[in-house]
Design an enzyme around this catalytic site. Structure first.
Site, PDB file in Angstrom:
ATOM      1  N   GLY A   1       0.804  -1.220   0.000  1.00 18.64           N
ATOM      2  CA  GLY A   1       0.000   0.000   0.000  1.00 18.64           C
ATOM      3  C   GLY A   1       0.837   1.270   0.000  1.00 18.64           C
ATOM      4  N   THR A   2       1.965   1.249  -0.680  1.00 14.92           N
ATOM      5  CA  THR A   2       2.896   2.387  -0.649  1.00 14.92           C
ATOM      6  C   THR A   2       2.290   3.662  -1.219  1.00 14.92           C
ATOM      7  OG1 THR A   2       3.849   1.618  -2.727  1.00 14.92           O
ATOM      8  CG2 THR A   2       4.967   0.963  -0.708  1.00 14.92           C
ATOM      9  N   ARG A   3       1.365   3.546  -2.160  1.00 13.94           N
ATOM     10  CA  ARG A   3       0.753   4.743  -2.747  1.00 13.94           C
ATOM     11  C   ARG A   3      -0.130   5.488  -1.748  1.00 13.94           C
ATOM     12  NH1 ARG A   3      -0.993   1.675  -8.109  1.00 13.94           N
ATOM     13  NH2 ARG A   3      -1.395   0.193  -6.477  1.00 13.94           N
ATOM     14  N   MET A   4      -0.488   4.838  -0.654  1.00 13.19           N
ATOM     15  CA  MET A   4      -1.326   5.495   0.350  1.00 13.19           C
ATOM     16  C   MET A   4      -0.510   6.395   1.267  1.00 13.19           C
ATOM     17  SD  MET A   4      -4.231   2.716   1.212  1.00 13.19           S
ATOM     18  CE  MET A   4      -5.348   3.948   1.830  1.00 13.19           C
TER      19      MET A   4
END
Length: 120
Positions: A14-17
């Site tokens: 979930g790095t884009r969060m």
């Protein structure tokens, strides 16, 4: 052997969060995303629910009672996640693979998918 196992992918980074909280634990209407998917799977008739998790991220500890965690130690993507749960899958007649970050998946959608699979 479980007639129907729901395998929920919950090991994504979930790095884009841009958050320290794992993506599937972000609340939607006050409930972690993955809990919505677990509830839908159970309502669709899943006899067993297994979540593929990343060791050390806290997702396994946050799962609802009765949900099993299958740690994914290596690899990325759905294929590696499914392999992480291989033992559970070998004990199942039918498996439906769900994403832990799709909280609006409906029980009817899951049940329809399983029914179509069984009919065909």
């Amino acid at each position: 052997m479980a007639p129907l196992t729901a395998l929920i992918m919950a090991a994504g980074q979930g790095t884009r969060m841009r958050s320290e909280l794992p993506k599937v634990l972000h609340p939607v209407c006050g409930v972690p995303m993955v809990h919505w998917v677990v509830s839908a799977a159970r309502a669709a008739g899943a006899d067993r629910v297994v979540c593929v998790t990343r060791p050390g991220d806290g997702v396994d500890a946050a799962l609802p009672d009765g949900v099993e965690a299958a740690p994914q130690h290596e690899g990325e993507g759905t294929g590696a996640a499914v392999l992480a749960a291989r033992e559970a899958l070998e004990q199942s007649e039918t498996v439906v693979v769900l994403s832990g970050d799709v909280p609006l998946v409906a029980a009817d959608t899951i049940a329809g998918l399983v029914a179509t699979h069984r009919d065909e």
